[in-house]
Design a protein around this motif. Structure first.
Motif, mmCIF file in Angstrom:
data_model
loop_
_atom_site.group_PDB
_atom_site.id
_atom_site.type_symbol
_atom_site.label_atom_id
_atom_site.label_comp_id
_atom_site.label_asym_id
_atom_site.label_seq_id
_atom_site.Cartn_x
_atom_site.Cartn_y
_atom_site.Cartn_z
ATOM 1 N N SER A 20 0.830 -1.209 0.000
ATOM 2 C CA SER A 20 0.000 0.000 0.000
ATOM 3 C C SER A 20 0.863 1.257 0.000
ATOM 4 C CB SER A 20 -0.928 0.000 1.219
ATOM 5 O OG SER A 20 -1.838 -1.071 1.156
ATOM 6 N N TRP A 21 1.958 1.231 0.755
ATOM 7 C CA TRP A 21 2.865 2.395 0.793
ATOM 8 C C TRP A 21 3.447 2.648 -0.599
ATOM 9 C CZ3 TRP A 21 3.566 6.245 4.020
ATOM 10 C CH2 TRP A 21 4.701 7.051 3.885
ATOM 11 N N ARG A 22 3.872 1.575 -1.263
ATOM 12 C CA ARG A 22 4.421 1.709 -2.618
ATOM 13 C C ARG A 22 3.366 2.290 -3.557
ATOM 14 N NH1 ARG A 22 3.492 -0.836 -6.896
ATOM 15 N NH2 ARG A 22 2.434 -2.584 -5.869
ATOM 16 N N ARG A 23 2.138 1.788 -3.464
ATOM 17 C CA ARG A 23 1.085 2.268 -4.352
ATOM 18 C C ARG A 23 0.767 3.739 -4.097
ATOM 19 N NH1 ARG A 23 -4.075 -1.421 -4.637
ATOM 20 N NH2 ARG A 23 -4.526 0.140 -6.238
ATOM 21 N N LEU A 24 0.775 4.141 -2.827
ATOM 22 C CA LEU A 24 0.495 5.549 -2.522
ATOM 23 C C LEU A 24 1.494 6.461 -3.225
ATOM 24 C CD1 LEU A 24 -0.342 5.509 1.318
ATOM 25 C CD2 LEU A 24 -1.939 5.858 -0.572
ATOM 26 N N GLY A 25 2.754 6.070 -3.231
ATOM 27 C CA GLY A 25 3.789 6.924 -3.808
ATOM 28 C C GLY A 25 3.889 6.847 -5.319
ATOM 29 N N GLU A 26 3.451 5.727 -5.909
ATOM 30 C CA GLU A 26 3.672 5.520 -7.341
ATOM 31 C C GLU A 26 2.455 5.820 -8.201
ATOM 32 O OE1 GLU A 26 5.059 1.544 -7.915
ATOM 33 O OE2 GLU A 26 6.958 1.879 -6.836
ATOM 34 N N GLU A 27 1.259 5.603 -7.689
ATOM 35 C CA GLU A 27 0.065 5.737 -8.497
ATOM 36 C C GLU A 27 -0.543 7.134 -8.385
ATOM 37 O OE1 GLU A 27 -2.724 2.581 -7.727
ATOM 38 O OE2 GLU A 27 -1.144 1.047 -7.703
ATOM 39 N N THR A 49 -16.604 1.623 -5.845
ATOM 40 C CA THR A 49 -17.653 0.872 -6.555
ATOM 41 C C THR A 49 -18.235 1.657 -7.724
ATOM 42 O OG1 THR A 49 -19.262 1.604 -4.874
ATOM 43 C CG2 THR A 49 -18.284 -0.589 -4.599
ATOM 44 N N ARG A 50 -17.844 2.917 -7.868
ATOM 45 C CA ARG A 50 -18.184 3.677 -9.082
ATOM 46 C C ARG A 50 -17.096 3.525 -10.141
ATOM 47 N NH1 ARG A 50 -21.260 9.309 -7.866
ATOM 48 N NH2 ARG A 50 -21.936 8.966 -5.721
ATOM 49 N N GLY A 51 -16.037 2.782 -9.806
ATOM 50 C CA GLY A 51 -14.960 2.585 -10.767
ATOM 51 C C GLY A 51 -13.837 3.592 -10.670
ATOM 52 N N LEU A 52 -13.801 4.368 -9.589
ATOM 53 C CA LEU A 52 -12.750 5.368 -9.410
ATOM 54 C C LEU A 52 -11.548 4.762 -8.687
ATOM 55 C CD1 LEU A 52 -15.006 8.375 -8.325
ATOM 56 C CD2 LEU A 52 -14.028 7.959 -10.596
ATOM 57 N N ARG A 53 -10.375 5.339 -8.914
ATOM 58 C CA ARG A 53 -9.152 4.911 -8.224
ATOM 59 C C ARG A 53 -9.070 5.683 -6.908
ATOM 60 N NH1 ARG A 53 -5.520 6.874 -12.984
ATOM 61 N NH2 ARG A 53 -7.127 8.444 -12.752
ATOM 62 N N VAL A 54 -9.006 4.968 -5.811
ATOM 63 C CA VAL A 54 -9.190 5.575 -4.495
ATOM 64 C C VAL A 54 -8.090 5.152 -3.534
ATOM 65 C CG1 VAL A 54 -10.853 6.006 -2.634
ATOM 66 C CG2 VAL A 54 -11.670 5.236 -4.865
ATOM 67 N N ALA A 55 -7.653 6.087 -2.711
ATOM 68 C CA ALA A 55 -6.794 5.784 -1.567
ATOM 69 C C ALA A 55 -7.425 6.386 -0.325
ATOM 70 C CB ALA A 55 -5.392 6.339 -1.769
ATOM 71 N N VAL A 229 1.307 11.745 -2.353
ATOM 72 C CA VAL A 229 0.210 10.999 -2.966
ATOM 73 C C VAL A 229 -0.522 11.949 -3.917
ATOM 74 C CG1 VAL A 229 -1.793 9.532 -2.556
ATOM 75 C CG2 VAL A 229 -0.023 9.735 -0.789
ATOM 76 N N ARG A 230 -0.510 11.628 -5.193
ATOM 77 C CA ARG A 230 -1.128 12.480 -6.209
ATOM 78 C C ARG A 230 -2.575 12.066 -6.424
ATOM 79 N NH1 ARG A 230 2.148 16.833 -7.339
ATOM 80 N NH2 ARG A 230 4.278 16.182 -6.810
ATOM 81 N N ALA A 231 -3.442 13.070 -6.572
ATOM 82 C CA ALA A 231 -4.858 12.772 -6.775
ATOM 83 C C ALA A 231 -5.550 13.940 -7.449
ATOM 84 C CB ALA A 231 -5.540 12.480 -5.443
ATOM 85 N N SER A 232 -6.627 13.624 -8.161
ATOM 86 C CA SER A 232 -7.436 14.688 -8.766
ATOM 87 C C SER A 232 -8.207 15.459 -7.704
ATOM 88 C CB SER A 232 -8.423 14.083 -9.775
ATOM 89 O OG SER A 232 -7.738 13.439 -10.821
ATOM 90 N N VAL A 233 -8.665 14.752 -6.660
ATOM 91 C CA VAL A 233 -9.447 15.378 -5.597
ATOM 92 C C VAL A 233 -9.023 14.798 -4.243
ATOM 93 C CG1 VAL A 233 -11.755 16.023 -4.787
ATOM 94 C CG2 VAL A 233 -11.429 15.380 -7.177
ATOM 95 N N VAL A 234 -8.916 15.649 -3.248
ATOM 96 C CA VAL A 234 -8.712 15.236 -1.867
ATOM 97 C C VAL A 234 -10.023 15.467 -1.119
ATOM 98 C CG1 VAL A 234 -7.454 15.670 0.277
ATOM 99 C CG2 VAL A 234 -6.255 15.789 -1.921
#
Length: 576
Positions: A20-27, A49-55, A229-234
């Motif tokens: 999970s730590w690796r995914r947070l930094g890479e995705e 469950t809407r098909g979004l990528r979520v952390a 952690v990069r994201a479109s929305v926080v």
């Protein structure tokens, strides 16, 4: 549901933390949700469950704040009818029905309450009219409707009442759940559908690109590592910490949140002779006496709190208030010596003009605080799913493309599928593992159809299928499972949330702390020194809580409670 898959995405064990730590930094994610309470977990599930990528990141543990310290009810809020908040009641009752029938029948159960009538004439038809609305507003009803009782009938149902405490009564039904287990199960279900879920992961800063928020900087509070952690929305789902996170983001909040402290006490079942829970009017609100397995939960208070948000403290005054009010109707009064457990939680109320927290809004608010940043607060535990859907809708403005509609009203939590069949098969499951059928039914109401995953950890280890020495309601295998599948990292996580030993036994967990720590250490690879430290920190927490509960006011109670060491020593205060 997930036990047959070799790679179990809902397994929040120690081996998943590094991945999970690796995914947070890479995705790059569509949404990063801050806060592992029920609203944060629900938001992660709704988005996944809407098909979004979520952390989902949580500084402490899943449900470590408000979501493990509620009245443990899924209810419409009977008193909101009097405040004419019909929409809030209707929405909550619909959610209650969904939980009982579709989403979490293994975790959410019907519970009856007696409403004692104290006035002849007007009170019965007045209350009956309100309960009629309550019975019919939630759509299809999976609990019995109201039942009217004479004084004699009410006393037969609740022999513990004083004869002069009522002139009659009305029984009605709501629903209850172990809030901490439910929240954790929502988070595991989000992971099952692809969300990255990581606890002990504190947001320490916000990333920006020009005028928009583009992610968060997080710290692993166990080892001090940091990553972006990069994201479109926080999405800020931090409850009573909402304002702190808004300040950290540098964005002006669209609403303010005030913390209201609610205190509950836990007493043995035999101290109140009753076949039903009770709901009592107080001068400010209502008081519940709620059946809780071998116990009663009595609560709650409703007072402003502006001290330590992580560790709200109950005072002697809070406990006396609860005892005084419940004893007005009990033939045999409760005393301080009857109390097995005490817990205090903070409700995140939307701040209004009134100074009385019981009058502040229980409705929720969601706002786009800045481009790329959404905040949600308020509401009540029962409506977490609606709040989560609203948060994701608000986030849609910053997502590329319109997300699919919310479907969480059709998504059972893990453990729900197959639960009813297993209840019918409880005797067979019990015989297979050498357990009493009562024990298996208890496990089914905690794990549902995941019970096979739990009991499988006892294969070849009959010692794990025995009760804990000083907490016989729980098996050793449940401790192993809490660590290997449910994300528990510290002794407190198991004693206070994965189990409820901290409030269900007079020793509050200290008598079994070493045994539980040794079992946890088998999975987490703890050294003898780590086991000793975990036990010492937990015992210090219990001692500080007991000390705070003898103090006369919030300030002195907070000082005593805050003196205990923080098990997650890498947490920075204030939490942000």
């Amino acid at each position: 549901m997930t036990g047959s898959r070799p790679d179990n995405p809902a397994q929040l064990g120690p081996e998943k933390r590094e991945e999970s730590w690796r995914r947070l930094g890479e995705e790059t994610f569509d949404l990063v949700v801050i806060g592992g309470g029920v609203v944060g977990a629900g938001t992660a599930l709704d988005a996944a469950t809407r098909g979004l990528r979520v952390a989902l990141v949580e500084a402490r543990d899943l449900a470590s704040g408000t979501s493990s310290r509620s009245s443990k009810l899924f209810h419409g809020g009977l008193r909101y009818l009097e405040q004419l908040e019909f929409g809030l009641v209707r929405e909550a009752l619909r959610e209650r029905e969904l939980m009982l029938n579709t989403i979490a029948p293994h975790l959410v159960k019907p519970v009856s309450f007696l409403y004692p009538l104290t006035h002849r004439g007007w009170e019965r038809p007045y209350t009956a009219a309100g309960l009629f609305l309550y019975d019919t507003m939630g759509g299809a009803r999976s609990v019995p409707g109201q039942k009217h009782l004479t004084k004699a009938g009410a006393l037969r149902m609740v022999p513990a009442l004083k004869r002069d405490a009522l002139v009659g009564g009305i029984r009605y039904y709501d629903a209850q759940a172990d809030d901490a287990r439910h929240t954790m199960t929502v988070a595991r279900t989000a992971a099952h559908y692809g969300a990255v879920v990581r606890t002990s992961t504190q947001v320490v800063g916000f990333l920006r690109e020009a005028d928009r928020v583009s992610g968060v900087r997080v710290r692993d509070v166990e080892d001090g590592r940091e990553t972006e952690v990069r994201a479109s929305v926080v999405v800020n789902c931090t409850g009573v910490w909402t304002d702190e996170l808004q300040r950290l983001s540098g964005s002006r909040g669209r609403f303010r949140v005030r913390a209201s402290k609610g205190v509950h006490i836990v007493v043995p079942r035999d101290r109140i002779v009753s076949d039903s829970g009770l709901i009592l009017r107080t001068e400010k609100s209502v008081l519940f006496v709620i059946p809780w397995r071998n116990h009663w939960i009595v609560g709650t208070t409703d007072t402003d709190w502006n001290l330590d948000l992580a560790h709200p403290a109950a005072t002697r005054h809070d406990i006396d208030y609860l005892l005084e009010h419940v004893n007005t109707v009990l033939a045999t009064p409760l005393t301080h010596e009857d109390i097995e457990g005490v817990y205090a939680g903070l409700r995140p109320l939307l701040a209004g003009e009134s100074e009385e927290t019981s009058k502040l809004s229980r409705e929720h608010a969601v706002a786009r605080a800045a481009p790329g940043l959404v905040a949600i607060a308020g509401g009540k535990y029962t409506t977490y799913r609606v709040m989560a859907a609203d948060a994701v809708e608000a986030a849609a403005a910053d997502l590329a493309g319109r997300p699919q509609p919310s479907i969480t009203d059709k998504v059972p939590l893990i453990g729900a599928d197959g639960y009813h069949a297993l209840v019918n098969q409880a005797d067979h499951v019990a015989a297979e593992h050498g357990l009493h059928p009562y024990r298996v039914r208890h496990l089914l109401d905690r794990y549902g159809s995941l019970v096979h995953e739990v009991l499988a950890l006892g294969d070849g280890r009959p010692d794990l299928l025995r009760p804990l020495d000083s907490a016989p309601d729980y098996l050793g295998v449940e401790v192993i499972y809490a660590v290997s599948h449910e994300g528990a990292l510290h002794l407190e996580d198991v004693l206070a949330r994965r189990t409820r030993i901290a409030i269900e036994y007079p020793h509050r967990g200290t008598d079994c702390a070493e045994q539980v720590a040794r079992l946890m250490g088998e999975v987490l690879g703890w050294s003898a020194e780590t086991i000793t430290r975990e036990v010492e920190v937990y015992n210090a927490r219990v001692e500080a809580e007991r000390d705070s509960q003898s103090q006369p006011n919030d300030e002195s109670a907070d000082a005593r409670r805050s003196a205990a060491p923080e098990v997650r020593s890498g947490i920075t205060e204030p939490v942000s």
